[in-house]
Enzyme design. Structure first.
Site, PDB file in Angstrom:
ATOM      1  N   ASP A 169       0.836  -1.201   0.000  1.00 22.80           N
ATOM      2  CA  ASP A 169       0.000   0.000   0.000  1.00 22.80           C
ATOM      3  C   ASP A 169       0.875   1.259   0.000  1.00 22.80           C
ATOM      4  O   ASP A 169       2.003   1.228   0.503  1.00 22.80           O
ATOM      5  CB  ASP A 169      -0.902  -0.043   1.242  1.00 22.80           C
ATOM      6  CG  ASP A 169      -2.092   0.880   1.112  1.00 22.80           C
ATOM      7  OD1 ASP A 169      -2.279   1.487   0.039  1.00 22.80           O
ATOM      8  OD2 ASP A 169      -2.830   1.010   2.096  1.00 22.80           O
ATOM      9  N   HIS A 171       2.794   3.401  -8.975  1.00 20.02           N
ATOM     10  CA  HIS A 171       2.636   1.968  -9.274  1.00 20.02           C
ATOM     11  C   HIS A 171       3.863   1.435 -10.036  1.00 20.02           C
ATOM     12  O   HIS A 171       4.284   0.300  -9.806  1.00 20.02           O
ATOM     13  CB  HIS A 171       1.359   1.721 -10.083  1.00 20.02           C
ATOM     14  CG  HIS A 171       0.104   2.087  -9.333  1.00 20.02           C
ATOM     15  ND1 HIS A 171      -0.111   1.699  -8.023  1.00 20.02           N
ATOM     16  CD2 HIS A 171      -0.996   2.815  -9.699  1.00 20.02           C
ATOM     17  CE1 HIS A 171      -1.296   2.167  -7.626  1.00 20.02           C
ATOM     18  NE2 HIS A 171      -1.845   2.846  -8.617  1.00 20.02           N
ATOM     19  N   TRP A 184     -11.299  -2.474  -9.222  1.00 12.99           N
ATOM     20  CA  TRP A 184     -11.952  -2.100 -10.493  1.00 12.99           C
ATOM     21  C   TRP A 184     -12.685  -0.781 -10.342  1.00 12.99           C
ATOM     22  O   TRP A 184     -12.992  -0.118 -11.328  1.00 12.99           O
ATOM     23  CB  TRP A 184     -12.943  -3.184 -10.936  1.00 12.99           C
ATOM     24  CG  TRP A 184     -12.320  -4.511 -11.242  1.00 12.99           C
ATOM     25  CD1 TRP A 184     -12.400  -5.641 -10.479  1.00 12.99           C
ATOM     26  CD2 TRP A 184     -11.531  -4.866 -12.392  1.00 12.99           C
ATOM     27  NE1 TRP A 184     -11.710  -6.673 -11.080  1.00 12.99           N
ATOM     28  CE2 TRP A 184     -11.172  -6.221 -12.256  1.00 12.99           C
ATOM     29  CE3 TRP A 184     -11.102  -4.156 -13.523  1.00 12.99           C
ATOM     30  CZ2 TRP A 184     -10.399  -6.901 -13.201  1.00 12.99           C
ATOM     31  CZ3 TRP A 184     -10.329  -4.830 -14.465  1.00 12.99           C
ATOM     32  CH2 TRP A 184      -9.983  -6.190 -14.296  1.00 12.99           C
ATOM     33  N   LEU A 206      12.321 -19.150  -5.278  1.00 15.36           N
ATOM     34  CA  LEU A 206      11.194 -18.529  -4.569  1.00 15.36           C
ATOM     35  C   LEU A 206       9.858 -18.902  -5.211  1.00 15.36           C
ATOM     36  O   LEU A 206       9.722 -18.894  -6.440  1.00 15.36           O
ATOM     37  CB  LEU A 206      11.349 -16.996  -4.611  1.00 15.36           C
ATOM     38  CG  LEU A 206      10.245 -16.213  -3.899  1.00 15.36           C
ATOM     39  CD1 LEU A 206      10.393 -16.304  -2.376  1.00 15.36           C
ATOM     40  CD2 LEU A 206      10.243 -14.737  -4.322  1.00 15.36           C
ATOM     41  N   GLU A 263       1.157 -13.684  12.027  1.00 18.00           N
ATOM     42  CA  GLU A 263       1.547 -12.469  12.733  1.00 18.00           C
ATOM     43  C   GLU A 263       1.383 -11.308  11.762  1.00 18.00           C
ATOM     44  O   GLU A 263       1.652 -11.455  10.564  1.00 18.00           O
ATOM     45  CB  GLU A 263       3.019 -12.560  13.175  1.00 18.00           C
ATOM     46  CG  GLU A 263       3.300 -13.688  14.153  1.00 18.00           C
ATOM     47  CD  GLU A 263       2.590 -13.510  15.487  1.00 18.00           C
ATOM     48  OE1 GLU A 263       2.285 -12.357  15.859  1.00 18.00           O
ATOM     49  OE2 GLU A 263       2.331 -14.530  16.153  1.00 18.00           O
TER      50      GLU A 263
HETATM   51  C1  FPP Z   1      -1.995   0.231  -3.271  1.00 17.41           C
HETATM   52  O1  FPP Z   1      -1.488   1.534  -3.234  1.00 17.41           O
HETATM   53  C2  FPP Z   1      -1.403  -0.492  -4.389  1.00 17.41           C
HETATM   54  C3  FPP Z   1      -2.096  -1.070  -5.407  1.00 17.41           C
HETATM   55  C4  FPP Z   1      -3.572  -1.070  -5.464  1.00 17.41           C
HETATM   56  C5  FPP Z   1      -1.408  -1.720  -6.538  1.00 17.41           C
HETATM   57  C6  FPP Z   1      -0.210  -2.565  -6.224  1.00 17.41           C
HETATM   58  C7  FPP Z   1       0.505  -2.837  -7.486  1.00 17.41           C
HETATM   59  C8  FPP Z   1       1.846  -2.753  -7.697  1.00 17.41           C
HETATM   60  C9  FPP Z   1       2.798  -2.506  -6.609  1.00 17.41           C
HETATM   61  C10 FPP Z   1       2.452  -2.878  -9.060  1.00 17.41           C
HETATM   62  C11 FPP Z   1       2.218  -4.098  -9.843  1.00 17.41           C
HETATM   63  C12 FPP Z   1       2.556  -5.385  -9.169  1.00 17.41           C
HETATM   64  C13 FPP Z   1       3.323  -6.373  -9.688  1.00 17.41           C
HETATM   65  C14 FPP Z   1       3.328  -7.711  -9.066  1.00 17.41           C
HETATM   66  C15 FPP Z   1       4.162  -6.176 -10.877  1.00 17.41           C
HETATM   67  P1  FPP Z   1      -2.475   2.764  -3.419  1.00 17.41           P
HETATM   68  O2  FPP Z   1      -2.453   3.166  -4.832  1.00 17.41           O
HETATM   69  O3  FPP Z   1      -3.819   2.429  -2.867  1.00 17.41           O
HETATM   70  O4  FPP Z   1      -1.760   3.848  -2.533  1.00 17.41           O
HETATM   71  P2  FPP Z   1      -2.454   5.048  -1.746  1.00 17.41           P
HETATM   72  O5  FPP Z   1      -3.245   4.433  -0.635  1.00 17.41           O
HETATM   73  O6  FPP Z   1      -1.279   5.851  -1.265  1.00 17.41           O
HETATM   74  O7  FPP Z   1      -3.303   5.797  -2.724  1.00 17.41           O
END
Ligand code: FPP
Length: 236
Positions: free
Chosen positions: A16, A33, A65, A127, A203
Protein backbone atom coordinates in the site's frame (compact mmCIF):
# COMPACT_ATOMS: atom_id res chain seq x y z
CA UNK A 1 21.90 -13.54 12.74
CA UNK A 2 21.37 -15.54 15.95
CA UNK A 3 21.30 -19.33 15.74
CA UNK A 4 17.62 -19.57 16.68
CA UNK A 5 16.51 -16.73 14.38
CA UNK A 6 13.33 -17.88 12.63
CA UNK A 7 12.73 -17.15 8.97
CA UNK A 8 9.00 -17.25 8.13
CA UNK A 9 8.30 -19.82 5.42
CA UNK A 10 5.54 -17.80 3.85
CA UNK A 11 5.24 -13.99 3.88
CA UNK A 12 2.17 -12.17 2.53
CA UNK A 13 2.33 -8.47 1.67
CA UNK A 14 -0.24 -5.72 1.12
CA UNK A 15 1.73 -3.25 -0.98
CA UNK A 16 0.00 0.00 0.00
CA UNK A 17 1.02 3.63 -0.46
CA UNK A 18 1.96 3.87 -4.15
CA UNK A 19 -0.47 6.77 -4.68
CA UNK A 20 0.82 8.74 -1.68
CA UNK A 21 4.43 8.14 -2.74
CA UNK A 22 3.63 9.68 -6.13
CA UNK A 23 1.61 12.56 -4.65
CA UNK A 24 4.51 13.55 -2.38
CA UNK A 25 6.59 13.96 -5.55
CA UNK A 26 3.83 15.73 -7.51
CA UNK A 27 3.75 12.76 -9.91
CA UNK A 28 0.68 10.96 -11.31
CA UNK A 29 -0.49 7.94 -9.27
CA UNK A 30 0.66 5.73 -12.14
CA UNK A 31 4.27 6.68 -11.38
CA UNK A 32 3.81 5.28 -7.87
CA UNK A 33 2.64 1.97 -9.27
CA UNK A 34 5.59 1.83 -11.68
CA UNK A 35 8.00 2.38 -8.81
CA UNK A 36 6.00 -0.14 -6.76
CA UNK A 37 6.51 -2.77 -9.46
CA UNK A 38 10.29 -2.18 -9.28
CA UNK A 39 10.12 -2.67 -5.53
CA UNK A 40 8.32 -5.99 -6.07
CA UNK A 41 11.20 -7.32 -8.17
CA UNK A 42 13.83 -6.28 -5.64
CA UNK A 43 11.88 -7.68 -2.68
CA UNK A 44 11.51 -11.06 -4.45
CA UNK A 45 15.28 -11.25 -4.69
CA UNK A 46 15.79 -10.09 -1.08
CA UNK A 47 13.14 -12.46 0.28
CA UNK A 48 14.76 -15.41 -1.45
CA UNK A 49 18.23 -14.44 -0.23
CA UNK A 50 16.87 -14.25 3.32
CA UNK A 51 15.52 -17.80 3.04
CA UNK A 52 11.81 -17.07 2.61
CA UNK A 53 10.17 -19.86 0.58
CA UNK A 54 6.80 -18.34 -0.36
CA UNK A 55 5.96 -14.69 -1.03
CA UNK A 56 2.40 -13.61 -1.86
CA UNK A 57 1.66 -10.03 -2.88
CA UNK A 58 -1.66 -8.20 -3.34
CA UNK A 59 -1.40 -6.55 -6.75
CA UNK A 60 -5.07 -5.94 -7.60
CA UNK A 61 -8.16 -6.55 -5.50
CA UNK A 62 -11.71 -7.30 -6.63
CA UNK A 63 -12.51 -3.77 -5.35
CA UNK A 64 -9.74 -2.07 -7.34
CA UNK A 65 -11.95 -2.10 -10.49
CA UNK A 66 -13.74 0.86 -8.86
CA UNK A 67 -10.69 3.10 -9.36
CA UNK A 68 -10.69 5.61 -12.26
CA UNK A 69 -10.42 3.93 -15.66
CA UNK A 70 -6.96 5.32 -16.43
CA UNK A 71 -5.54 3.97 -13.17
CA UNK A 72 -7.08 0.51 -13.73
CA UNK A 73 -5.60 0.56 -17.23
CA UNK A 74 -2.17 1.59 -15.93
CA UNK A 75 -2.21 -1.24 -13.38
CA UNK A 76 -3.32 -3.79 -15.98
CA UNK A 77 -0.59 -2.61 -18.36
CA UNK A 78 2.00 -3.00 -15.60
CA UNK A 79 0.78 -6.51 -14.83
CA UNK A 80 0.69 -7.36 -18.55
CA UNK A 81 4.33 -6.21 -18.90
CA UNK A 82 5.33 -8.01 -15.72
CA UNK A 83 3.99 -11.37 -17.03
CA UNK A 84 5.73 -11.00 -20.40
CA UNK A 85 9.08 -10.04 -18.79
CA UNK A 86 8.75 -12.83 -16.23
CA UNK A 87 8.23 -15.46 -18.97
CA UNK A 88 11.69 -14.44 -20.23
CA UNK A 89 13.30 -14.07 -16.82
CA UNK A 90 11.95 -17.05 -14.89
CA UNK A 91 14.54 -19.53 -16.11
CA UNK A 92 17.29 -17.19 -14.94
CA UNK A 93 15.92 -16.25 -11.52
CA UNK A 94 14.51 -19.76 -10.90
CA UNK A 95 11.25 -18.31 -9.50
CA UNK A 96 7.98 -20.27 -9.62
CA UNK A 97 5.11 -17.87 -10.25
CA UNK A 98 1.45 -18.51 -9.56
CA UNK A 99 -1.44 -16.06 -9.84
CA UNK A 100 -4.27 -16.26 -7.31
CA UNK A 101 -7.65 -14.59 -7.74
CA UNK A 102 -10.39 -14.82 -10.34
CA UNK A 103 -8.46 -14.63 -13.60
CA UNK A 104 -11.60 -14.89 -15.77
CA UNK A 105 -12.22 -11.12 -15.65
CA UNK A 106 -8.72 -10.26 -16.93
CA UNK A 107 -8.00 -9.42 -20.59
CA UNK A 108 -7.53 -12.62 -22.64
CA UNK A 109 -3.89 -11.78 -23.51
CA UNK A 110 -3.03 -11.35 -19.81
CA UNK A 111 -4.74 -14.67 -19.03
CA UNK A 112 -2.65 -16.33 -21.76
CA UNK A 113 0.60 -14.84 -20.44
CA UNK A 114 -0.25 -15.95 -16.91
CA UNK A 115 -0.93 -19.50 -18.13
CA UNK A 116 2.35 -19.57 -20.07
CA UNK A 117 4.31 -18.17 -17.11
CA UNK A 118 2.74 -20.61 -14.64
CA UNK A 119 3.57 -23.60 -16.85
CA UNK A 120 7.07 -22.45 -17.77
CA UNK A 121 8.04 -21.55 -14.20
CA UNK A 122 6.41 -24.61 -12.59
CA UNK A 123 9.67 -26.58 -12.77
CA UNK A 124 11.64 -23.88 -10.94
CA UNK A 125 12.93 -24.53 -7.45
CA UNK A 126 13.63 -21.00 -6.15
CA UNK A 127 11.19 -18.53 -4.57
CA UNK A 128 7.54 -19.48 -4.86
CA UNK A 129 6.03 -16.15 -5.80
CA UNK A 130 2.26 -15.66 -5.81
CA UNK A 131 0.58 -12.60 -7.23
CA UNK A 132 -3.00 -11.85 -6.20
CA UNK A 133 -4.85 -10.30 -9.13
CA UNK A 134 -8.59 -9.63 -9.14
CA UNK A 135 -8.35 -11.29 -5.75
CA UNK A 136 -10.86 -10.96 -2.93
CA UNK A 137 -10.78 -13.26 0.07
CA UNK A 138 -14.54 -13.58 0.33
CA UNK A 139 -14.75 -14.18 -3.41
CA UNK A 140 -12.13 -16.94 -3.09
CA UNK A 141 -14.15 -18.64 -0.33
CA UNK A 142 -17.37 -18.39 -2.37
CA UNK A 143 -15.63 -19.85 -5.46
CA UNK A 144 -14.25 -22.70 -3.33
CA UNK A 145 -17.70 -23.36 -1.80
CA UNK A 146 -19.21 -23.41 -5.28
CA UNK A 147 -16.60 -25.90 -6.54
CA UNK A 148 -17.20 -28.14 -3.52
CA UNK A 149 -20.99 -27.95 -4.00
CA UNK A 150 -20.48 -28.93 -7.62
CA UNK A 151 -18.47 -32.00 -6.56
CA UNK A 152 -21.27 -32.96 -4.16
CA UNK A 153 -23.91 -32.47 -6.84
CA UNK A 154 -21.98 -34.67 -9.28
CA UNK A 155 -21.60 -37.35 -6.59
CA UNK A 156 -17.81 -37.10 -6.33
CA UNK A 157 -17.81 -36.34 -2.59
CA UNK A 158 -20.12 -36.56 0.44
CA UNK A 159 -20.88 -33.28 2.30
CA UNK A 160 -19.93 -34.91 5.63
CA UNK A 161 -16.44 -35.66 4.30
CA UNK A 162 -15.51 -31.96 4.21
CA UNK A 163 -12.66 -30.94 6.52
CA UNK A 164 -10.70 -27.70 6.78
CA UNK A 165 -7.77 -29.26 4.91
CA UNK A 166 -10.05 -30.54 2.16
CA UNK A 167 -11.72 -27.14 1.81
CA UNK A 168 -8.30 -25.54 1.38
CA UNK A 169 -7.77 -27.82 -1.62
CA UNK A 170 -10.59 -25.93 -3.36
CA UNK A 171 -8.95 -22.55 -2.73
CA UNK A 172 -6.46 -20.65 -4.92
CA UNK A 173 -3.69 -21.21 -2.36
CA UNK A 174 -4.08 -25.02 -2.37
CA UNK A 175 -0.82 -26.81 -1.72
CA UNK A 176 0.81 -23.82 0.00
CA UNK A 177 1.52 -23.42 3.69
CA UNK A 178 -0.48 -20.58 5.32
CA UNK A 179 1.41 -17.28 5.68
CA UNK A 180 3.42 -16.97 8.91
CA UNK A 181 3.73 -13.22 8.57
CA UNK A 182 1.60 -10.56 6.88
CA UNK A 183 3.14 -7.16 6.16
CA UNK A 184 1.12 -4.06 5.25
CA UNK A 185 2.89 -0.86 4.29
CA UNK A 186 1.83 2.79 4.50
CA UNK A 187 0.23 2.91 7.96
CA UNK A 188 -3.15 1.31 7.28
CA UNK A 189 -4.03 -1.34 9.92
CA UNK A 190 -6.58 -3.56 8.21
CA UNK A 191 -6.50 -6.64 6.01
CA UNK A 192 -8.82 -5.42 3.21
CA UNK A 193 -10.23 -8.78 2.08
CA UNK A 194 -6.72 -10.26 1.77
CA UNK A 195 -6.38 -14.00 2.51
CA UNK A 196 -8.97 -14.07 5.35
CA UNK A 197 -8.93 -17.89 5.52
CA UNK A 198 -5.15 -18.17 5.30
CA UNK A 199 -4.17 -15.39 7.76
CA UNK A 200 -6.08 -16.76 10.78
CA UNK A 201 -2.90 -17.50 12.75
CA UNK A 202 -0.42 -15.20 10.99
CA UNK A 203 1.55 -12.47 12.73
CA UNK A 204 0.73 -8.97 11.43
CA UNK A 205 3.37 -6.30 10.88
CA UNK A 206 2.28 -2.77 9.98
CA UNK A 207 4.74 -0.09 8.93
CA UNK A 208 4.34 3.56 7.90
CA UNK A 209 6.86 3.11 5.07
CA UNK A 210 5.20 3.54 1.66
CA UNK A 211 5.48 0.50 -0.64
CA UNK A 212 7.82 2.10 -3.24
CA UNK A 213 10.25 2.90 -0.37
CA UNK A 214 10.11 -0.62 1.12
CA UNK A 215 13.48 -2.38 0.88
CA UNK A 216 15.60 -5.18 2.33
CA UNK A 217 16.26 -3.23 5.53
CA UNK A 218 12.51 -2.79 6.08
CA UNK A 219 11.89 -6.47 5.33
CA UNK A 220 14.56 -7.36 7.87
CA UNK A 221 12.75 -5.17 10.46
CA UNK A 222 9.54 -7.13 9.79
CA UNK A 223 11.43 -10.40 10.33
CA UNK A 224 12.93 -9.04 13.57
CA UNK A 225 9.40 -8.19 14.74
CA UNK A 226 8.24 -11.70 13.76
CA UNK A 227 11.06 -13.18 15.83
CA UNK A 228 9.83 -11.39 18.96
CA UNK A 229 6.38 -12.97 18.67
CA UNK A 230 5.42 -16.10 20.56
CA UNK A 231 3.19 -18.11 18.24
CA UNK A 232 0.94 -20.43 20.23
CA UNK A 233 -1.75 -21.31 17.65
CA UNK A 234 -4.38 -21.33 20.41
CA UNK A 235 -2.26 -23.44 22.77
CA UNK A 236 -0.41 -22.21 25.89
C1 FPP B 1 -2.00 0.23 -3.27
O1 FPP B 1 -1.49 1.53 -3.23
C2 FPP B 1 -1.40 -0.49 -4.39
C3 FPP B 1 -2.10 -1.07 -5.41
C4 FPP B 1 -3.57 -1.07 -5.46
C5 FPP B 1 -1.41 -1.72 -6.54
C6 FPP B 1 -0.21 -2.56 -6.22
C7 FPP B 1 0.50 -2.84 -7.49
C8 FPP B 1 1.85 -2.75 -7.70
C9 FPP B 1 2.80 -2.51 -6.61
C10 FPP B 1 2.45 -2.88 -9.06
C11 FPP B 1 2.22 -4.10 -9.84
C12 FPP B 1 2.56 -5.38 -9.17
C13 FPP B 1 3.32 -6.37 -9.69
C14 FPP B 1 3.33 -7.71 -9.07
C15 FPP B 1 4.16 -6.18 -10.88
P1 FPP B 1 -2.47 2.76 -3.42
O2 FPP B 1 -2.45 3.17 -4.83
O3 FPP B 1 -3.82 2.43 -2.87
O4 FPP B 1 -1.76 3.85 -2.53
P2 FPP B 1 -2.45 5.05 -1.75
O5 FPP B 1 -3.24 4.43 -0.63
O6 FPP B 1 -1.28 5.85 -1.27
O7 FPP B 1 -3.30 5.80 -2.72
Amino acid sequence: MEDNYKIPRHVAIIMDGNGRWAKKRLLPRKAGHIQGARTVEQICEDAYNLGIEYLTVYAFSTENWNRPDDEVEALMNLLRKYMLDAIERCSKNNMRVRVIGDKSRLAPDIQDSIAELEVKSSVNTGLKFNIAINYGGRDEIVRAARAFAMDVKEGRVEPEALTEDMFHNYMDTHGMPYPDLMIRTSGECRTSNYLPWQLCYSEFYFTDVLWPDFNKKELQKALDYYNKRDRRFGGV
